[in-house]
Design a protein around this motif. Structure first.
Motif, PDB file in Angstrom:
ATOM      1  N   GLY A 168     -28.509 -22.488 -38.963  1.00 41.74           N
ATOM      2  CA  GLY A 168     -28.166 -23.616 -39.823  1.00 41.74           C
ATOM      3  C   GLY A 168     -27.073 -23.253 -40.811  1.00 41.74           C
ATOM      4  O   GLY A 168     -26.060 -22.648 -40.458  1.00 41.74           O
ATOM      5  N   ASN A 169     -27.276 -23.599 -42.083  1.00 34.54           N
ATOM      6  CA  ASN A 169     -26.281 -23.305 -43.118  1.00 34.54           C
ATOM      7  C   ASN A 169     -26.200 -21.828 -43.480  1.00 34.54           C
ATOM      8  O   ASN A 169     -25.382 -21.435 -44.310  1.00 34.54           O
ATOM      9  N   ARG A 170     -27.027 -20.993 -42.875  1.00 33.80           N
ATOM     10  CA  ARG A 170     -26.953 -19.550 -43.145  1.00 33.80           C
ATOM     11  C   ARG A 170     -25.963 -18.846 -42.225  1.00 33.80           C
ATOM     12  O   ARG A 170     -25.714 -17.646 -42.391  1.00 33.80           O
ATOM     13  N   VAL A 171     -25.434 -19.555 -41.226  1.00 36.06           N
ATOM     14  CA  VAL A 171     -24.423 -19.002 -40.324  1.00 36.06           C
ATOM     15  C   VAL A 171     -23.159 -19.836 -40.483  1.00 36.06           C
ATOM     16  O   VAL A 171     -23.162 -21.041 -40.243  1.00 36.06           O
ATOM     17  N   LEU A 172     -22.080 -19.190 -40.888  1.00 39.71           N
ATOM     18  CA  LEU A 172     -20.820 -19.878 -41.111  1.00 39.71           C
ATOM     19  C   LEU A 172     -19.988 -19.845 -39.833  1.00 39.71           C
ATOM     20  O   LEU A 172     -19.902 -18.818 -39.156  1.00 39.71           O
TER      21      LEU A 172
END
Length: 735
Positions: A168-172
């Motif tokens: 999710g938002n933890r992987v850019l």
């Protein structure tokens, strides 16, 4: 701000006229001259070939430090770091006959742009062509072939990357050098990228907040766009792939041309699939999708300046599966469905000075997401627009010290245009400052850096108090200091050690801060928490690798401690027959790693055996398991490569066995999954027959038609198996 950049350009350009030439001779180990070696300088978008005497030459090059790549089909590629600081630089190269399996790639995602052997971080670099040959129908599916990377899937159309248990938002995600923003907080929101026109992907497994700021806490996927044509040349190509399981088709056509200074390319792609078929013969209703993709780019470079503009339009129409209903082979998605229109525009500029350079890059992303329940009028429509900027100055090199200072930022607006609202209208602003240095001596490298980030999130009030869809206005600010320290050395001549310690952070996303309503994709009532704090982590990572001409191995281990990990948990309350879930925080830890070998014995260099194992464990401070942790995986491949056989060139045959172990370490609201093994097959090569040249490949995934449920499948709660046997046939013509 605009006048500031104009002043920079005018002021620095005064000092940007130093120029040089680079030339040399290329021979083999027996001093024979080699004709047709391709010599490329990626930073300058320049490329040439050696002549019949093995000579090459570049003129009107800027001063500076550059990576130069020497490649030929019959020899090992050589990558050299060359300093251009005089009016003429001579660099001769000796190439060895091809034995290696890996090329020492230039790593773009780690700012210093070193080749992998010089880099303090272990970065996985995979050619997209290699992932396509695995038979993956989508880019997200192909990424799961990389050790340490998994895929949260909803059928075949929706996939979200997972790096070492974080997603999710933890992987850019970066595409075209631009931070991709596409409402990635949602479980049913896919990657939003097409593999057409993508050259390779670099995977940073670990916190990269020093380089990229918020949301790079778990890692980075950095997609490199395809290269321009060689200087003074023109090329075009056409590729077509067919998939038996989904009766799917993937088409791509591209053309590109380049002069000495100007470069241009354009590529179109079209991808369409029916519902996927399970091993029992039934199809999973509404997993069908249709995707249209357009990419174009134009570049210009001279002795003092380089600029590249790229644009990507992606239109995705996909079904949202809810049950196994009517079995059809229709391609047009049924209701409920999504329509996602995504624009990515990027402008990358470099000014070259005598002893330094300045990069200033800009990006614009417009994401228009529509969800339809039972008509052509969207019940949900979110319009997300993002402007990014990234400015880095590479200071003059002092001895063995290299230093970069930079400023990065993002301005983002989210607007709701539909009847249903998941998150409120909002404005988000980021700004970060970084400094990082690299010191190299003998075969040792130390790299360290510091960074400060500030993010502000402002939303508007919407709805009536006490009702679903009510959002109270918030005005929150988040900030964080982060640092990294890395060390690389050669313990022995071919044994390399890399050790890294880095911190990272993630500011809460809008869904976590503001949610108030039923999330249709999960069938639960979600309530946000405006008091959430930054997630803050520190990770230790150790990599050991050995490689010679016939044997390689690697071992990667990591320990990742995360303070204030954000998760969603059920309560005892119900609203309109939907169980209420709240967003909460707890300290957590993840640990594990990857290990693997590659063996290609002499004198049978055509035989390759690779094996890898990956494992992740995730726990909260109270002992509970973290959700969406991938199962442990063992991957074994035997591959036979033949350079030439009459009309068949560079052919290969591979047999692969993927084994997934039981996953019983699950969170309180997850179900466990059993172990299973998948047998896969690949065959391909270049055909030269009757003056016709083309490349073909055939792959078969899940050859034994095994019925299984992946732990990261969002359809597992309904007991719906993953895709059955799927054969892919692909051809590529260089026109």
């Amino acid at each position: 701000m605009k006048s500031f950049f104009i002043a920079l350009f005018i002021g620095f350009s005064i000092f940007a006229h130093a120029q040089t030439s680079l030339k040399g001779t290329i021979t083999d180990e027996k001093s024979n001259k080699i004709n047709g070696v391709i010599i490329s300088i990626p930073d300058l978008h320049k490329e040439t070939k050696s002549d019949e005497n093995g000579n090459y030459q570049f003129n009107q090059l800027p001063y500076g430090n550059f990576i130069v790549i020497f490649s030929h089909p019959e020899f090992d590629a050589v990558t050299s770091a060359i300093t251009l600081n005089t009016s003429e630089v001579i660099h001769d190269v000796i190439l060895s006959e091809e034995h290696s399996h890996h090329i020492d790639e230039v790593i773009v995602s780690t700012v210093f742009n070193k080749i992998q052997s010089q880099n303090v971080m272990k970065v996985e670099n995979k050619k997209i062509k290699e992932l396509q040959q695995s038979g993956a129908a989508t880019l997200a599916e192909g990424l799961s072939k990389i050790p340490g990377v998994s895929n949260i899937s909803t059928g075949t159309s929706i996939g979200k990357p997972v790096i070492r248990g974080l997603s999710g938002n933890r992987v850019l995600v970066y595409s075209q050098g631009v931070r991709l923003e596409n409402q990635q907080f949602g479980e049913e929101h896919g990657l939003g990228l097409n593999d057409s026109g993508v050259e390779s992907v670099e995977v940073i497994k670990g916190p990269a907040s020093l380089l990229y700021g918020s949301d790079a806490l778990g890692g980075v996927l950095y997609f490199n766009p395809e290269k321009f044509a060689k200087s003074n040349s023109y090329s075009s190509d056409f590729s077509q792939k067919f998939f038996t399981n989904t009766l799917g088709s993937n088409t791509s056509f591209g053309l590109k041309t380049s002069s000495e200074n100007w470069k241009f390319l354009i590529r179109g792609g079209y991808n369409i699939h029916s519902d996927y078929e399970m091993p029992n013969g039934n199809r999973v209703t509404n997993t069908r999708f249709e995707e249209t993709d357009l990419k174009t780019g134009i570049g210009y470079s001279n002795k003092s300046f380089s600029t590249t503009f790229r644009y990507n339009l992606n239109n995705l129409n996909l079904g949202l599966p809810e049950e196994i209903g009517e079995n059809t082979i229709k391609k047009d998605p049924d209701y409920p469905r999504q329509g996602v229109l995504n624009h990515i525009a990027s402008l990358h500029n470099t000014l070259f000075f005598k002893k330094s350079k300045l990069d200033f890059d800009f990006g614009y992303i417009a994401n228009d997401r529509n969800e339809f329940e039972d008509s052509k009028i969207p019940i949900l429509r979110m319009d997300l627009q993002t402007f990014n900027y990234d400015i880095k100055y590479y200071l003059p090199k002092v001895g063995n010290f290299e230093t970069i200072i930079g400023i990065q930022g993002m301005n983002q607006t989210n607007k709701n245009l539909g009847e249903e609202i998941l998150i409120p209208d909002a404005k988000t602003k980021d700004m970060g400052f970084l400094i990082t240095s690299n010191y190299e001596w003998n075969k040792n490298v130390i790299q360290a850096g510091l960074r400060f980030d500030n993010r502000s999130v402002e939303t508007q009030t919407h709805g009536e108090i006490g009702e679903e869809g009510y959002f109270e206005a918030i005005n929150k600010k988040f900030h964080s200091f982060n640092a990294s320290l890395g060390y690389k050395t050669n313990l022995l001549e071919k044994l390399t050690l890399r050790a890294n310690l880095a911190s990272g952070f993630r500011a809460p996303n809008l869904a976590e801060l503001t949610s108030n309503g039923v999330h249709e994709g999960s069938n639960r009532y979600e309530i946000g928490n405006s008091n959430l704090k930054n997630e803050q982590n520190i990770q230790a990572d150790v990599n050991i690798e050995y490689g010679n001409s016939h044997f390689e191995f690697f071992v990667n281990g990591f320990y990742n401690h995360i303070n204030n990990y954000i998760f969603i948990a059920p309560t005892l309350d119900f609203i309109d027959d939907n169980l209420v879930y709240n967003y909460m925080q707890a300290n957590s830890v993840l640990y594990g790693g990857e290990a693997g070998i590659h063996f290609h014995p002499h004198p049978i260099d055509w035989l390759h055996y690779t094996s890898s194992f990956e494992s992740v464990t995730g726990k909260m401070s109270g002992g509970e398991n973290l959700p969406l942790i991938p199962a442990n995986k063992l991957n074994n491949t035997i591959r036979v490569e033949v350079k030439s056989f009459n009309w068949l060139k560079k052919s290969y045959v591979s047999l692969n066995l993927e084994t997934y172990l039981k996953q019983t370490k699950v969170s309180a609201f997850e179900t466990s999954t059993n172990d299973y093994s998948l047998l896969n097959f690949g065959l391909g090569g270049n055909i030269n027959l009757f003056n016709t040249k083309f490349e073909f490949n055939i792959s078969g995934n899940n050859l034994l038609d095994k019925e299984y449920i992946s732990h990261l499948s969002r359809l597992k709660t309904d007991g719906i198996p993953n895709i059955g046997r799927n054969i892919m046939l692909g051809v590529n013509f260089n026109l």
